[in-house]
Design a protein around this motif. Structure first.
Motif, PDB file in Angstrom:
ATOM      1  N   CYS A 128      21.340  -1.993   4.925  1.00 23.78           N
ATOM      2  CA  CYS A 128      20.641  -1.549   6.137  1.00 23.78           C
ATOM      3  C   CYS A 128      21.063  -0.110   6.441  1.00 23.78           C
ATOM      4  O   CYS A 128      22.255   0.170   6.564  1.00 23.78           O
ATOM      5  N   PRO A 129      20.119   0.819   6.592  1.00 25.10           N
ATOM      6  CA  PRO A 129      20.496   2.215   6.868  1.00 25.10           C
ATOM      7  C   PRO A 129      21.114   2.424   8.241  1.00 25.10           C
ATOM      8  O   PRO A 129      21.704   3.460   8.484  1.00 25.10           O
ATOM      9  N   GLN A 130      20.994   1.456   9.156  1.00 25.35           N
ATOM     10  CA  GLN A 130      21.473   1.655  10.510  1.00 25.35           C
ATOM     11  C   GLN A 130      22.843   1.040  10.742  1.00 25.35           C
ATOM     12  O   GLN A 130      23.713   1.672  11.319  1.00 25.35           O
ATOM     13  N   CYS A 131      23.063  -0.186  10.310  1.00 19.02           N
ATOM     14  CA  CYS A 131      24.352  -0.847  10.533  1.00 19.02           C
ATOM     15  C   CYS A 131      25.193  -0.929   9.274  1.00 19.02           C
ATOM     16  O   CYS A 131      26.316  -1.439   9.316  1.00 19.02           O
ATOM     17  N   HIS A 132      24.654  -0.472   8.116  1.00 18.46           N
ATOM     18  CA  HIS A 132      25.396  -0.411   6.848  1.00 18.46           C
ATOM     19  C   HIS A 132      25.752  -1.795   6.307  1.00 18.46           C
ATOM     20  O   HIS A 132      26.669  -1.902   5.487  1.00 18.46           O
ATOM     21  N   ARG A 133      25.095  -2.836   6.748  1.00 24.81           N
ATOM     22  CA  ARG A 133      25.332  -4.159   6.184  1.00 24.81           C
ATOM     23  C   ARG A 133      24.602  -4.276   4.853  1.00 24.81           C
ATOM     24  O   ARG A 133      23.446  -3.874   4.732  1.00 24.81           O
ATOM     25  N   SER A 134      25.268  -4.840   3.854  1.00 25.06           N
ATOM     26  CA  SER A 134      24.652  -5.034   2.545  1.00 25.06           C
ATOM     27  C   SER A 134      24.449  -6.520   2.298  1.00 25.06           C
ATOM     28  O   SER A 134      25.293  -7.342   2.663  1.00 25.06           O
ATOM     29  N   LEU A 135      23.331  -6.869   1.661  1.00 30.48           N
ATOM     30  CA  LEU A 135      23.061  -8.263   1.374  1.00 30.48           C
ATOM     31  C   LEU A 135      22.310  -8.367   0.050  1.00 30.48           C
ATOM     32  O   LEU A 135      21.647  -7.422  -0.382  1.00 30.48           O
ATOM     33  N   ILE A 136      22.457  -9.502  -0.592  1.00 28.84           N
ATOM     34  CA  ILE A 136      21.847  -9.751  -1.895  1.00 28.84           C
ATOM     35  C   ILE A 136      20.562 -10.561  -1.695  1.00 28.84           C
ATOM     36  O   ILE A 136      20.549 -11.541  -0.944  1.00 28.84           O
ATOM     37  N   LEU A 137      19.487 -10.152  -2.347  1.00 23.51           N
ATOM     38  CA  LEU A 137      18.205 -10.833  -2.216  1.00 23.51           C
ATOM     39  C   LEU A 137      18.175 -12.067  -3.115  1.00 23.51           C
ATOM     40  O   LEU A 137      18.792 -12.099  -4.190  1.00 23.51           O
ATOM     41  N   ASP A 138      17.449 -13.063  -2.662  1.00 25.48           N
ATOM     42  CA  ASP A 138      17.280 -14.257  -3.480  1.00 25.48           C
ATOM     43  C   ASP A 138      15.994 -14.120  -4.313  1.00 25.48           C
ATOM     44  O   ASP A 138      15.443 -13.020  -4.456  1.00 25.48           O
ATOM     45  N   ASP A 139      15.523 -15.219  -4.859  1.00 16.26           N
ATOM     46  CA  ASP A 139      14.363 -15.165  -5.743  1.00 16.26           C
ATOM     47  C   ASP A 139      13.096 -14.705  -5.027  1.00 16.26           C
ATOM     48  O   ASP A 139      12.160 -14.213  -5.662  1.00 16.26           O
ATOM     49  N   ARG A 140      13.037 -14.888  -3.725  1.00 15.10           N
ATOM     50  CA  ARG A 140      11.833 -14.488  -3.003  1.00 15.10           C
ATOM     51  C   ARG A 140      11.735 -12.976  -2.860  1.00 15.10           C
ATOM     52  O   ARG A 140      10.667 -12.454  -2.585  1.00 15.10           O
ATOM     53  N   GLY A 141      12.846 -12.269  -3.033  1.00 19.07           N
ATOM     54  CA  GLY A 141      12.836 -10.828  -2.885  1.00 19.07           C
ATOM     55  C   GLY A 141      12.528 -10.413  -1.459  1.00 19.07           C
ATOM     56  O   GLY A 141      12.992 -11.031  -0.495  1.00 19.07           O
ATOM     57  N   LEU A 142      11.723  -9.376  -1.312  1.00 15.91           N
ATOM     58  CA  LEU A 142      11.382  -8.876   0.023  1.00 15.91           C
ATOM     59  C   LEU A 142      10.466  -9.818   0.765  1.00 15.91           C
ATOM     60  O   LEU A 142      10.306  -9.698   1.984  1.00 15.91           O
ATOM     61  N   ARG A 143       9.827 -10.775   0.054  1.00 19.06           N
ATOM     62  CA  ARG A 143       8.985 -11.757   0.740  1.00 19.06           C
ATOM     63  C   ARG A 143       9.790 -12.697   1.618  1.00 19.06           C
ATOM     64  O   ARG A 143       9.240 -13.380   2.477  1.00 19.06           O
ATOM     65  N   GLY A 144      11.099 -12.729   1.390  1.00 18.85           N
ATOM     66  CA  GLY A 144      11.930 -13.598   2.214  1.00 18.85           C
ATOM     67  C   GLY A 144      12.199 -13.040   3.595  1.00 18.85           C
ATOM     68  O   GLY A 144      12.760 -13.746   4.438  1.00 18.85           O
ATOM     69  N   PHE A 145      11.827 -11.793   3.839  1.00 11.56           N
ATOM     70  CA  PHE A 145      12.036 -11.197   5.150  1.00 11.56           C
ATOM     71  C   PHE A 145      10.761 -11.332   5.971  1.00 11.56           C
ATOM     72  O   PHE A 145       9.661 -11.024   5.492  1.00 11.56           O
ATOM     73  N   PRO A 146      10.859 -11.744   7.240  1.00 11.85           N
ATOM     74  CA  PRO A 146       9.652 -11.859   8.067  1.00 11.85           C
ATOM     75  C   PRO A 146       9.102 -10.483   8.423  1.00 11.85           C
ATOM     76  O   PRO A 146       9.843  -9.506   8.532  1.00 11.85           O
ATOM     77  N   LYS A 147       7.793 -10.416   8.612  1.00 15.96           N
ATOM     78  CA  LYS A 147       7.145  -9.174   9.001  1.00 15.96           C
ATOM     79  C   LYS A 147       7.150  -9.050  10.522  1.00 15.96           C
ATOM     80  O   LYS A 147       6.924 -10.017  11.236  1.00 15.96           O
ATOM     81  N   ASN A 148       7.386  -7.849  10.984  1.00 14.47           N
ATOM     82  CA  ASN A 148       7.460  -7.592  12.428  1.00 14.47           C
ATOM     83  C   ASN A 148       6.077  -7.206  12.936  1.00 14.47           C
ATOM     84  O   ASN A 148       5.724  -6.028  13.027  1.00 14.47           O
ATOM     85  N   ARG A 149       5.264  -8.238  13.241  1.00 12.59           N
ATOM     86  CA  ARG A 149       3.917  -7.996  13.726  1.00 12.59           C
ATOM     87  C   ARG A 149       3.924  -7.351  15.105  1.00 12.59           C
ATOM     88  O   ARG A 149       3.048  -6.549  15.440  1.00 12.59           O
ATOM     89  N   VAL A 150       4.916  -7.684  15.911  1.00 11.41           N
ATOM     90  CA  VAL A 150       4.990  -7.115  17.257  1.00 11.41           C
ATOM     91  C   VAL A 150       5.187  -5.607  17.165  1.00 11.41           C
ATOM     92  O   VAL A 150       4.553  -4.825  17.892  1.00 11.41           O
ATOM     93  N   LEU A 151       6.082  -5.174  16.271  1.00  7.63           N
ATOM     94  CA  LEU A 151       6.321  -3.741  16.109  1.00  7.63           C
ATOM     95  C   LEU A 151       5.066  -3.028  15.624  1.00  7.63           C
ATOM     96  O   LEU A 151       4.750  -1.914  16.060  1.00  7.63           O
ATOM     97  N   GLU A 152       4.312  -3.684  14.720  1.00  7.53           N
ATOM     98  CA  GLU A 152       3.061  -3.082  14.262  1.00  7.53           C
ATOM     99  C   GLU A 152       2.094  -2.899  15.421  1.00  7.53           C
ATOM    100  O   GLU A 152       1.437  -1.858  15.541  1.00  7.53           O
ATOM    101  N   GLY A 153       2.018  -3.894  16.282  1.00  7.67           N
ATOM    102  CA  GLY A 153       1.122  -3.784  17.428  1.00  7.67           C
ATOM    103  C   GLY A 153       1.538  -2.677  18.376  1.00  7.67           C
ATOM    104  O   GLY A 153       0.697  -1.938  18.905  1.00  7.67           O
ATOM    105  N   VAL A 154       2.845  -2.527  18.595  1.00 12.83           N
ATOM    106  CA  VAL A 154       3.323  -1.457  19.477  1.00 12.83           C
ATOM    107  C   VAL A 154       2.993  -0.099  18.885  1.00 12.83           C
ATOM    108  O   VAL A 154       2.573   0.829  19.598  1.00 12.83           O
TER     109      VAL A 154
END
Length: 791
Positions: A128-154
């Motif tokens: 994460c560029p903001q808090c510097h936390r590192s994490l390993i992705l599973d088989d789903r890759g980036l699909r495992g992260f939810p999309k922020n629809r609220v932020l898109e609307g804003v």
């Protein structure tokens, strides 16, 4: 709305978010940017290998801090993965926002798949560029992260609110003005980008292209996209898991992932969280309003400071000019004295010259006359006058005797100007305090009574800028009479001996300097023991109201004995009156953060064992042994750090026997760092996280879970983290050789460490994002005492 524009921009590309995804740390990234900062990890660190080894329990695990190089020493950007020799070195470049971007090892195939569906390299991790936390992705890759629809609307609403022309969303550098919008792709294109990325052939030929203005209207009127489950892309979120704090679909519930969790309706939780956010915003709005008023006050202070500075400067110049005038007048007086001495010396010398000239002329005449007489040849005539001439010559010679030819005045001036006192005064010329010192604060945790003596401790307020030259301690006679001065001096602690047993005394303190005397502190009421065997008794605490009537006694003795504070607890309260605060103190309430002092309407019936009170330890953090980056405040009870790296600070007191318990409250925490709490040897490493070496035993914790660590070995991961205001308890039982941790009065995990022996010092490691306050003198928790007695 322009003030929130930075909230809507990706920390990697610096532009508005495009298809933002939510990381487990709650920060957002553009989906394309997330792919650009992926780093491939060794096979041994993949989620599959971690689950196979039993070291991980979730799909996304944070990497250990010592396995990932999060910072680049050269440019403070993000470095490539460097934990193992086998880690590949990937060329990287900087994004416009200063974050290093890692391009994929292989160029993506020519396909029209969206970034979410494109394959992700195996064993990838993301930081994460903001808090510097590192994490390993599973088989789903980036699909495992939810999309922020609220932020898109804003972002859509924000962009629609601006009158500027719509820009192309695919231009790499300076975006050109959009010419069309694809309703199916929901993307604005300029002509070059449309020909390159959206050719009118193949499957894209069926897409409908409309003018940008019409596309803006259709986007505004189109139904909002429904968020789908990250595990089941065809299912919409319908429920909310309270334990996992995430929306879930009915298929997640059927598969049993949340079978033991509390699940509520999505709409109800949506309304509840909206209400909670609104309430939180009300408090934040009040703080913002106070901040605006405070800024107005500061700006007024700037103007007032400038005016006062001009006035003060004029006063200073006038005072210095007056001193210069006085010095010039004194200079004229001293010069007059020198001239007078000069004239006196000249007069004396001139008078002596005149007198000596007359005598010399007379002597010379006599000598010439005698020479002429000697030339005469008449013996009889010579003998007639020779006797008289001989007498005159001897008499004249005698007149030129000793002292006649000595100067009556020296050429030196016997005046010597002593200017050293004036020079010293000029050097000492300085501004004097124009204000009286602030009212001293009684340190309740250090005030105590023991038999017929009372120890009181006080300090200046933390923000006081006016120094005190001394303090005056006053006590009454134990019968409610007038106050008397029992101590005057610079010390901030005093023990008064010779008081009456079973009596109540009122004490107060004030400070003084050259300008004057401060106001009195709040009056402290002290209760002495019933008799000389009070240490063996169990007394009501605090003093019941029916015991307050006093008997008449002779005036007490004011013998003073300055000594370190007795490590016990006083029996005192603050009486309620127009000038006195009402407080009935208990052992824990004095140390609880944010405790409220309220009058007690009924007598206390709780009994406190004095022996147990004397067993607790009082200590603070030790500046002498701490790392140089540690910042101390609040009499060394509150610490933070000036560095982003972990730094260690120890307590002043070491323990080798007995049972000891202390607590730390988290005053500041932004969910990013992992502070560590525990015990350590005196020679523990001060520049790494507590527990990295074999000299410390600690628990480090984030906002979700905690680990125990010793000699860089992580064990017993436990759910449940800390937030701002949380309390961490540390229980060191050297009788049973165990170390146990608590969070918010509940034991965190099992017994952390066993078979601990030797000398241990309380220890904390933290960085600049954390601030903690130490609370000592606490009794052992009741449930642990009862469990220990059963054992």
């Amino acid at each position: 709305m322009e003030e929130m524009e930075e909230e809507l921009k990706c920390p990697v590309c610096g532009s508005f978010y495009r298809e933002p995804i939510i990381l487990p740390c709650s920060h957002n990234l553009c989906q394309a940017c997330a792919r650009n900062i992926l780093v491939q990890t060794p096979e041994s660190e993949s989620p599959q290998s971690r689950r196979a080894s039993g070291s991980g329990v979730s799909d996304y695990d944070y990497l250990d801090l010592d396995k990932m190089s999060l910072y680049s020493e050269a440019d403070s950007g993000y470095g490539s993965y460097g934990g193992f020799a086998s880690a590949p070195t990937t060329p990287c470049q900087k994004s416009p926002n200063g974050v290093r971007v890692f391009p994929p090892a292989m160029p993506p195939p020519a396909t029209h798949l969206s970034p979410a569906l494109a394959p992700v390299p195996r064993n990838s991790c993301i930081t994460c560029p903001q808090c510097h936390r590192s994490l390993i992705l599973d088989d789903r890759g980036l699909r495992g992260f939810p999309k922020n629809r609220v932020l898109e609307g804003v972002i859509d609403r924000y962009q629609q609110s601006k009158a500027a022309a719509l820009k192309c969303q695919l231009c790499e550098k300076a975006p050109k003005e959009a010419t069309v919008m694809c309703e199916q792709c929901d993307v604005f294109y300029c002509d070059p980008c449309r020909l390159r990325c959206h050719p009118p052939r193949g499957p894209l030929a069926k897409h409908r292209l409309v003018p940008p203005a019409q596309g803006r209207v259709s986007r505004r009127l189109s139904p909002r996209k429904v968020s789908t489950c990250t595990d089941h892309e065809l299912e919409n979120h319908s429920m909310y898991c309270v334990q996992c704090k995430m929306p879930v679909c009915y298929q997640c519930l059927e598969e049993g992932k949340h079978s033991s969790h509390e699940v509520k309706a999505l709409g109800a939780m949506w309304k509840l969280h909206k209400s909670q956010l609104s309430q939180a915003l009300n408090g934040l709005s009040d703080r913002a309003k106070e901040a605006k008023e405070f800024l107005v006050q500061l700006r007024n202070m700037v103007q007032q400071i400038q005016e006062n500075s001009v006035e003060f400067e004029a006063c200073l110049v006038a005072q210095c000019d007056a001193l210069i005038d006085a010095l010039n007048r004194r200079k004229a007086q001293l010069l007059a004295r020198v001239n007078k001495e000069h004239e006196h010396k000249l007069k004396v010398v001139r008078d002596q010259i005149s007198h000596c000239t007359v005598k010399l002329r007379q002597t010379t005449g006599l000598m010439e006359y005698c020479l002429e007489v000697i030339k005469e040849n008449d013996p009889s005539g010579f003998l007639q006058i020779s006797d008289a001439l001989i007498r005159r010559v001897h008499l004249t010679e005698d007149q030129w005797g000793k002292g006649t030819l000595t100067p009556r005045m020296t050429t030196d001036f016997d005046l010597s100007l002593d200017n050293s006192p004036l020079l010293q005064s000029i050097h000492q010329l300085d501004f004097v305090q124009m204000k009286v010192p602030a009212t001293p604060i009684l340190q309740l945790e250090e005030c105590c009574t023991h038999n017929n003596s009372a120890t009181l401790s006080w300090k200046q307020p933390p923000l006081s800028t006016v120094p005190a030259e001394g303090y005056i301690l006053e006590l009454d006679d134990g019968n409610g009479g007038q106050f008397r001065e029992v101590y005057v001096g610079k010390e901030t602690m005093c023990t008064v001996d010779g008081l009456h047993f079973n009596s109540t005394y009122n004490a107060r303190i004030k400070a003084f300097n050259k300008t004057g005397v401060s106001q009195y502190s709040k009056t402290l009421v002290l209760q002495t023991s019933e008799d000389t065997d009070s240490e063996e008794q169990t007394l009501p605490f605090p003093v019941p109201s029916e015991r307050l009537p006093l008997r008449r006694m002779s005036p007490f003795s004011s013998t003073l004995n300055l000594q370190p504070s007795f490590p016990g607890r006083s029996y005192f309260d603050f009486r309620s009156s127009p000038h006195q605060l009402s407080l009935h103190s208990s052992l824990q309430s004095l140390n609880a953060p944010g405790c409220n002092f309220e009058p007690q309407s009924a007598p206390y019936t709780q009994l406190v064992d004095i022996k147990k009170l004397l067993a607790v330890a009082w200590f603070a953090f030790d500046p002498g042994s701490a790392h140089s980056d540690i910042i101390f405040s609040n009499d060394n009870l509150t610490v933070t750090c000036s560095s982003y790296d972990d730094r260690v600070v120890l307590g002043k007191t070491g323990f080798s026997k007995g049972v000891h318990y202390w607590e730390l409250t988290v005053d500041r925490y932004d969910n990013h760092p992992d502070p560590a709490f525990g015990v350590a040897r005196i020679d523990v490493m001060k520049d790494v996280m507590l527990g990295k070496d074999d000299k410390a035993w600690a628990m480090y914790v984030d906002n979700n879970r905690s680990w125990f660590m010793h000699n860089n070995s992580h064990t017993n991961r436990t759910e449940g983290g800390i937030t701002k205001g949380a309390t961490i308890g540390v229980l060191l039982d050297l009788n049973r050789k165990t170390l146990t941790f608590f969070i918010n009065d509940e034991q965190q995990g099992p017994i952390a460490f066993e078979n601990v022996e030797g000398m241990f010092f309380p220890a904390v490691s933290l960085n600049r994002n954390v601030q903690v306050t130490l609370h000592t003198g606490l009794p052992v928790p009741d449930f642990y005492s009862s469990r220990a007695s059963i054992a």
